[in-house]
Scaffold this motif. Structure first.
Motif, PDB file in Angstrom:
ATOM      1  N   ARG A 183      33.872  41.442  60.243  1.00 29.88           N
ATOM      2  CA  ARG A 183      33.406  42.120  59.044  1.00 29.88           C
ATOM      3  C   ARG A 183      32.400  41.240  58.312  1.00 29.88           C
ATOM      4  NH1 ARG A 183      38.870  42.764  59.391  1.00 29.88           N
ATOM      5  NH2 ARG A 183      39.644  44.909  59.592  1.00 29.88           N
ATOM      6  N   ARG A 184      31.669  41.863  57.397  1.00 32.02           N
ATOM      7  CA  ARG A 184      30.605  41.168  56.669  1.00 32.02           C
ATOM      8  C   ARG A 184      31.116  39.896  56.007  1.00 32.02           C
ATOM      9  NH1 ARG A 184      25.766  43.139  54.166  1.00 32.02           N
ATOM     10  NH2 ARG A 184      25.038  41.771  52.507  1.00 32.02           N
ATOM     11  N   ALA A 185      32.245  39.994  55.265  1.00 29.07           N
ATOM     12  CA  ALA A 185      32.769  38.832  54.540  1.00 29.07           C
ATOM     13  C   ALA A 185      33.190  37.730  55.502  1.00 29.07           C
ATOM     14  CB  ALA A 185      33.944  39.251  53.657  1.00 29.07           C
ATOM     15  N   ASP A 186      33.843  38.095  56.615  1.00 29.60           N
ATOM     16  CA  ASP A 186      34.289  37.093  57.583  1.00 29.60           C
ATOM     17  C   ASP A 186      33.115  36.452  58.309  1.00 29.60           C
ATOM     18  OD1 ASP A 186      36.876  37.623  56.887  1.00 29.60           O
ATOM     19  OD2 ASP A 186      37.257  38.996  58.555  1.00 29.60           O
ATOM     20  N   LEU A 187      32.064  37.235  58.563  1.00 27.90           N
ATOM     21  CA  LEU A 187      30.878  36.678  59.222  1.00 27.90           C
ATOM     22  C   LEU A 187      30.199  35.654  58.322  1.00 27.90           C
ATOM     23  CD1 LEU A 187      29.020  36.716  61.675  1.00 27.90           C
ATOM     24  CD2 LEU A 187      27.773  38.611  60.629  1.00 27.90           C
ATOM     25  N   ARG A 188      30.156  35.927  57.029  1.00 28.86           N
ATOM     26  CA  ARG A 188      29.579  34.969  56.079  1.00 28.86           C
ATOM     27  C   ARG A 188      30.382  33.668  56.072  1.00 28.86           C
ATOM     28  NH1 ARG A 188      29.738  35.622  51.164  1.00 28.86           N
ATOM     29  NH2 ARG A 188      27.707  34.802  50.553  1.00 28.86           N
ATOM     30  N   ILE A 189      31.701  33.805  56.133  1.00 28.60           N
ATOM     31  CA  ILE A 189      32.548  32.610  56.168  1.00 28.60           C
ATOM     32  C   ILE A 189      32.287  31.810  57.436  1.00 28.60           C
ATOM     33  CG2 ILE A 189      34.939  31.799  56.388  1.00 28.60           C
ATOM     34  CD1 ILE A 189      35.757  34.130  54.556  1.00 28.60           C
ATOM     35  N   LEU A 190      32.137  32.503  58.562  1.00 31.40           N
ATOM     36  CA  LEU A 190      31.930  31.798  59.825  1.00 31.40           C
ATOM     37  C   LEU A 190      30.581  31.072  59.835  1.00 31.40           C
ATOM     38  CD1 LEU A 190      33.798  31.550  62.249  1.00 31.40           C
ATOM     39  CD2 LEU A 190      32.373  33.198  63.440  1.00 31.40           C
ATOM     40  N   VAL A 191      29.563  31.661  59.229  1.00 32.86           N
ATOM     41  CA  VAL A 191      28.280  30.966  59.092  1.00 32.86           C
ATOM     42  C   VAL A 191      28.462  29.709  58.239  1.00 32.86           C
ATOM     43  CG1 VAL A 191      25.959  31.125  58.079  1.00 32.86           C
ATOM     44  CG2 VAL A 191      26.854  32.994  59.456  1.00 32.86           C
TER      45      VAL A 191
ATOM     46  N   ASP B 297      26.587  36.543  47.829  1.00 35.01           N
ATOM     47  CA  ASP B 297      26.210  37.739  48.572  1.00 35.01           C
ATOM     48  C   ASP B 297      25.616  38.807  47.651  1.00 35.01           C
ATOM     49  OD1 ASP B 297      25.853  39.605  50.492  1.00 35.01           O
ATOM     50  OD2 ASP B 297      27.972  40.040  50.825  1.00 35.01           O
ATOM     51  N   VAL B 298      24.300  38.950  47.717  1.00 38.21           N
ATOM     52  CA  VAL B 298      23.622  40.025  46.996  1.00 38.21           C
ATOM     53  C   VAL B 298      23.017  41.030  47.976  1.00 38.21           C
ATOM     54  CG1 VAL B 298      23.108  38.607  44.980  1.00 38.21           C
ATOM     55  CG2 VAL B 298      21.454  38.710  46.864  1.00 38.21           C
ATOM     56  N   GLY B 299      23.199  40.775  49.249  1.00 34.15           N
ATOM     57  CA  GLY B 299      22.637  41.670  50.261  1.00 34.15           C
ATOM     58  C   GLY B 299      23.244  43.056  50.208  1.00 34.15           C
ATOM     59  N   TRP B 300      24.542  43.145  49.842  1.00 37.83           N
ATOM     60  CA  TRP B 300      25.178  44.457  49.791  1.00 37.83           C
ATOM     61  C   TRP B 300      24.545  45.324  48.709  1.00 37.83           C
ATOM     62  CZ3 TRP B 300      27.542  46.232  45.369  1.00 37.83           C
ATOM     63  CH2 TRP B 300      27.850  45.294  44.392  1.00 37.83           C
TER      64      TRP B 300
ATOM     65  N   SER C 175      30.354  50.715  41.519  1.00 36.41           N
ATOM     66  CA  SER C 175      31.666  50.184  41.120  1.00 36.41           C
ATOM     67  C   SER C 175      32.583  50.032  42.325  1.00 36.41           C
ATOM     68  CB  SER C 175      32.310  51.100  40.080  1.00 36.41           C
ATOM     69  OG  SER C 175      31.534  51.167  38.912  1.00 36.41           O
ATOM     70  N   GLU C 176      32.517  51.004  43.236  1.00 36.08           N
ATOM     71  CA  GLU C 176      33.344  50.917  44.443  1.00 36.08           C
ATOM     72  C   GLU C 176      32.975  49.690  45.273  1.00 36.08           C
ATOM     73  OE1 GLU C 176      34.009  55.746  45.113  1.00 36.08           O
ATOM     74  OE2 GLU C 176      32.628  54.605  46.376  1.00 36.08           O
ATOM     75  N   GLU C 177      31.677  49.430  45.414  1.00 34.35           N
ATOM     76  CA  GLU C 177      31.231  48.270  46.190  1.00 34.35           C
ATOM     77  C   GLU C 177      31.594  46.968  45.491  1.00 34.35           C
ATOM     78  OE1 GLU C 177      29.870  47.782  49.194  1.00 34.35           O
ATOM     79  OE2 GLU C 177      30.224  49.898  49.584  1.00 34.35           O
ATOM     80  N   LEU C 178      31.471  46.924  44.159  1.00 33.76           N
ATOM     81  CA  LEU C 178      31.879  45.731  43.420  1.00 33.76           C
ATOM     82  C   LEU C 178      33.362  45.434  43.637  1.00 33.76           C
ATOM     83  CD1 LEU C 178      30.089  45.962  39.949  1.00 33.76           C
ATOM     84  CD2 LEU C 178      29.806  44.169  41.667  1.00 33.76           C
ATOM     85  N   ASP C 179      34.179  46.486  43.576  1.00 28.90           N
ATOM     86  CA  ASP C 179      35.613  46.299  43.766  1.00 28.90           C
ATOM     87  C   ASP C 179      35.911  45.857  45.193  1.00 28.90           C
ATOM     88  OD1 ASP C 179      38.436  46.654  42.813  1.00 28.90           O
ATOM     89  OD2 ASP C 179      38.452  48.160  44.420  1.00 28.90           O
ATOM     90  N   ARG C 180      35.187  46.417  46.161  1.00 30.15           N
ATOM     91  CA  ARG C 180      35.395  46.008  47.552  1.00 30.15           C
ATOM     92  C   ARG C 180      35.023  44.549  47.760  1.00 30.15           C
ATOM     93  NH1 ARG C 180      33.110  45.716  52.514  1.00 30.15           N
ATOM     94  NH2 ARG C 180      31.008  46.003  51.692  1.00 30.15           N
TER      95      ARG C 180
ATOM     96  N   ARG D 136      35.132  42.226  45.453  1.00 26.84           N
ATOM     97  CA  ARG D 136      36.160  41.416  44.791  1.00 26.84           C
ATOM     98  C   ARG D 136      37.388  41.291  45.668  1.00 26.84           C
ATOM     99  NH1 ARG D 136      40.725  42.266  42.768  1.00 26.84           N
ATOM    100  NH2 ARG D 136      40.558  44.525  43.042  1.00 26.84           N
ATOM    101  N   ARG D 137      37.843  42.412  46.251  1.00 27.94           N
ATOM    102  CA  ARG D 137      39.031  42.374  47.096  1.00 27.94           C
ATOM    103  C   ARG D 137      38.775  41.592  48.375  1.00 27.94           C
ATOM    104  NH1 ARG D 137      40.269  47.134  49.067  1.00 27.94           N
ATOM    105  NH2 ARG D 137      38.477  48.311  48.292  1.00 27.94           N
ATOM    106  N   SER D 138      37.551  41.670  48.892  1.00 24.96           N
ATOM    107  CA  SER D 138      37.199  40.906  50.091  1.00 24.96           C
ATOM    108  C   SER D 138      37.240  39.412  49.810  1.00 24.96           C
ATOM    109  CB  SER D 138      35.814  41.308  50.576  1.00 24.96           C
ATOM    110  OG  SER D 138      35.424  40.541  51.683  1.00 24.96           O
ATOM    111  N   ALA D 139      36.705  38.988  48.643  1.00 22.64           N
ATOM    112  CA  ALA D 139      36.720  37.571  48.284  1.00 22.64           C
ATOM    113  C   ALA D 139      38.131  37.057  48.066  1.00 22.64           C
ATOM    114  CB  ALA D 139      35.891  37.345  47.022  1.00 22.64           C
ATOM    115  N   ALA D 140      39.021  37.949  47.605  1.00 18.10           N
ATOM    116  CA  ALA D 140      40.414  37.555  47.366  1.00 18.10           C
ATOM    117  C   ALA D 140      41.262  37.640  48.627  1.00 18.10           C
ATOM    118  CB  ALA D 140      41.020  38.435  46.273  1.00 18.10           C
ATOM    119  N   GLY D 141      40.681  38.110  49.729  1.00 17.51           N
ATOM    120  CA  GLY D 141      41.411  38.203  50.982  1.00 17.51           C
ATOM    121  C   GLY D 141      42.317  39.405  51.063  1.00 17.51           C
ATOM    122  N   GLU D 142      42.079  40.422  50.231  1.00 15.27           N
ATOM    123  CA  GLU D 142      42.938  41.595  50.223  1.00 15.27           C
ATOM    124  C   GLU D 142      42.544  42.609  51.280  1.00 15.27           C
ATOM    125  OE1 GLU D 142      42.907  43.162  46.284  1.00 15.27           O
ATOM    126  OE2 GLU D 142      43.552  41.281  45.353  1.00 15.27           O
ATOM    127  N   ILE D 143      41.325  42.497  51.812  1.00 17.69           N
ATOM    128  CA  ILE D 143      40.908  43.416  52.877  1.00 17.69           C
ATOM    129  C   ILE D 143      40.304  42.607  54.016  1.00 17.69           C
ATOM    130  CG2 ILE D 143      40.507  45.346  51.348  1.00 17.69           C
ATOM    131  CD1 ILE D 143      37.553  44.727  51.419  1.00 17.69           C
TER     132      ILE D 143
END
Length: 597
Positions: free
Chosen positions: A168-176, A453-456, A583-588, A590-597
């Motif tokens: 996923r996008r968040a995990d790929l950023r972490i791997l980079v 991440d401002v690409g989203w 708002s939906e993307e902002l919440d997503r 936030r949850r991605s950064a917190a490891g909830e998704i």
């Protein structure tokens, strides 16, 4: 023995034989991401070791050095080689640039930009090209370090691995970030430094979910590099005394001084680049001229060549005169600006460490006269200056603080360095606002201030959010005809077009049915009810820009046109839908950064 039988016997380890199960393991489990980070750590350690050994072999071959001798610390050399080698490097690099300009039109993306705008997608081919350019530049003596090549190539491999695993996008950023973490950890024998380099400069934030992968990558990469190259990357600092409260005042002053020096250095590089760009010299010839200038400076002192590893140890071990230290500092700064500004590929990471150490030793000459009650030694000033100037140029306060800790192993010195680093960082941020990387993005027209991440946001475009099924009417339509064509409840708004199909404005249907009752008035054209004649959106705008325009025009919906000239309507976007999706993307996120998704 069948493949299926082997897989059943291996049990949980069978995931390594099934690509689909391996991808699922990496995507669905934190342990999977940690395993991927461990692989990236191994690759990063090999990348750093390989590039370093190739660079040293080039130095020995080109400059005819003895084994174990660093280029920037040589005392006697063939002066012809010192002058001609950077010119030859400029010629080779210029030829490569000439080929690239003919076959590659897109600019190459670095790890910060990849994580900020592209969700961690980084071209491995581009990374290999950057690493090759960096090796040519450094190997022929240009005043650049290898850290840019280390992080680019390691992050490129990390991104490739992540894409193969379909992360996923968040995990790929972490791997980079893991790739960059491993590269810096291996380059400086400093796992904590590499880890916080990833958090502060590549990932752009710290989160619990990213802690384990980044640390694992840094530790494994460092172990791999030590196994192959032993103490090849160590920075050795001499002895220094204990720290007392009076030491903080000169440390803070040195932090301010380093902030100013860092800003001057970054602007100096930009000035050389701008001067070269405005000149008649084609890009592929600029490295040749830059090499000649660097070669001329090398005739004054070889300490300006390459990254400066040998020169750093040489100056830490020896006590030179004030004028000698000042001269080396100015020549190194000039050589770095010329090298990068003329097109040599590399960074200022180690160069800023070397120049910071020189600035610290220079400050020590004056501090000895003013601060009589401190316990500072010239080596201590050099360490503080090294970290403070590096943070002014590179950024990452904790990165540079942990580098001082891992070099010295002394916690009180680290706290002292932290005070100077914070002073320098805050000063640069409030007076200049950029690090070296983000300053170059700014000059290129990008508004990136960090790897956050401002690409989203840029991907959430008006073109993706708009409705394409819009209702339109001619500008020559009368109010009576408009009412007949668009009765109440049929639509909220109608887009008005001229005879050529160009956008004219928007008419609100409730307004057209209100206020006019006499038959004579119903023959009037709809033009008096048109709104937002010059207010519209374009498909490439992002949701944030659209929301700002809704606020400025006080509108609930705006037409989307293809461009400012043709003004052909391609859709309609409402404010409510834009804000809901934003708002939906902002919440997503936030949850991605917190490891909830």
């Amino acid at each position: 023995m069948s493949r299926k039988f082997i897989i059943r016997r291996l049990g949980v380890f069978s995931i390594f034989l099934e690509p689909s199960r391996l991808r699922a393991f990496a995507r669905s489990s934190e342990l999977g991401l940690i395993f991927a980070a461990a692989v990236v750590g191994v690759v990063s350690g090999c990348v750093v070791t390989g590039m370093s050994l190739i660079s040293q072999a080039m130095h020995r071959s080109i400059f005819q050095l003895d084994d174990g001798v660093r280029l920037s610390s040589i005392a006697a050399a063939d002066w012809t080689l010192l002058f001609l080698a950077p010119i030859a490097g400029g010629a080779v690099l210029g030829l490569l640039l000439f080929v690239l300009t003919r076959y590659r039109k897109k600019p190459m993306v670095d790890p910060i930009e990849a994580n900020a705008l592209h969700g961690g997608r980084l071209s491995l081919n581009d990374s290999l090209i950057v690493a090759a350019q960096n090796l040519i530049s450094n190997g022929f003596g240009a005043s650049v370090g290898l850290e840019a090549g280390y992080t680019q190539l390691a992050s490129g491999f990390a991104s490739k691995i992540g894409l193969l695993l379909q992360l996923r996008r968040a995990d790929l950023r972490i791997l980079v970030g893991c790739g960059a973490s491993g590269a810096i950890a291996a380059a400086f024998n400093a796992p904590l430094t590499g880890s916080f380099y990833a958090f502060e400069l590549i990932i752009g934030s710290y989160a619990i979910v990213s802690l384990a992968p980044v640390i694992v990558a840094a530790l494994i990469s460092n172990l791999v590099a030590r196994a192959f190259a032993a103490d090849n990357f160590l920075i050795e600092i001499g002895n220094f005394g204990s720290v007392i409260p009076a030491d903080y005042i000169p440390a803070l002053m040195l932090g301010f001084l380093c902030a100013g020096a860092g800003i001057l250095l970054m602007k100096g590089v930009a000035f050389v680049e701008e001067t070269a760009r405005k000149s008649f010299i084609p890009p592929y010839l600029r490295p040749l001229i830059g090499g000649a200038l660097v070669g001329g400076l090398a005739l004054v002192t070889p300490q300006v060549l390459s990254g400066g590893h040998g020169a750093l140890h040489l100056n830490l071990d020896q006590q030179g005169t004030m004028m000698a230290v000042l001269g080396i500092l100015l020549l190194k700064a000039l050589a770095s600006a010329i090298s990068i500004g003329s097109g040599f590929r590399g960074g200022l990471f180690f160069g800023s460490l070397f120049m910071g150490a020189l600035l610290g030793k220079l400050f020590a000459f004056f501090a000895a006269l003013v601060f009589a009650h401190t316990t500072f030694t010239p080596v201590t000033y050099a360490l503080v200056g090294m970290s403070a100037l590096a943070v002014s140029v590179i950024g990452g306060p904790l990165t540079m603080t942990f580098l001082a800790l891992e070099i010295t192993g002394d916690f009180p010195i680290m706290v002292l360095v932290l005070a100077a680093v914070i002073t320098a960082s805050v000063t640069v941020r409030n007076t200049f606002g950029y690090s070296f990387a983000t300053w170059r993005f700014h000059l290129r027209g990008e508004s990136i201030r960090s790897a956050h991440d401002v690409g989203w946001i840029r991907n959430l475009t008006v073109g993706k959010l708009m409705r394409a099924d819009v209702r339109t009417a001619s500008v020559h339509t009368s109010v009576k005809q408009f009412r007949q064509d668009f009765p109440l409840g049929s639509s909220q708004r109608v887009i008005i077009l001229d005879d050529n199909g160009k956008y004219v404005g928007i008419v609100l249907v409730p307004e057209a049915h209100a206020g006019v009752t006499e038959n004579s008035d119903e023959d009037k054209l709809i033009t008096d009810l048109i709104r937002y004649q010059n207010d519209f959106l374009q498909p490439e705008m992002n949701a944030k820009q659209a929301a700002r325009l809704f606020d400025e025009t006080e509108s609930e919906a705006l037409a989307v046109v293809n461009d400012f000239i043709e003004r052909r309507v391609v859709g309609l976007l409402t404010e409510s839908h834009t804000l809901r999706r934003y708002s939906e993307e902002l919440d997503r996120q936030r949850r991605s950064a917190a490891g909830e998704i």
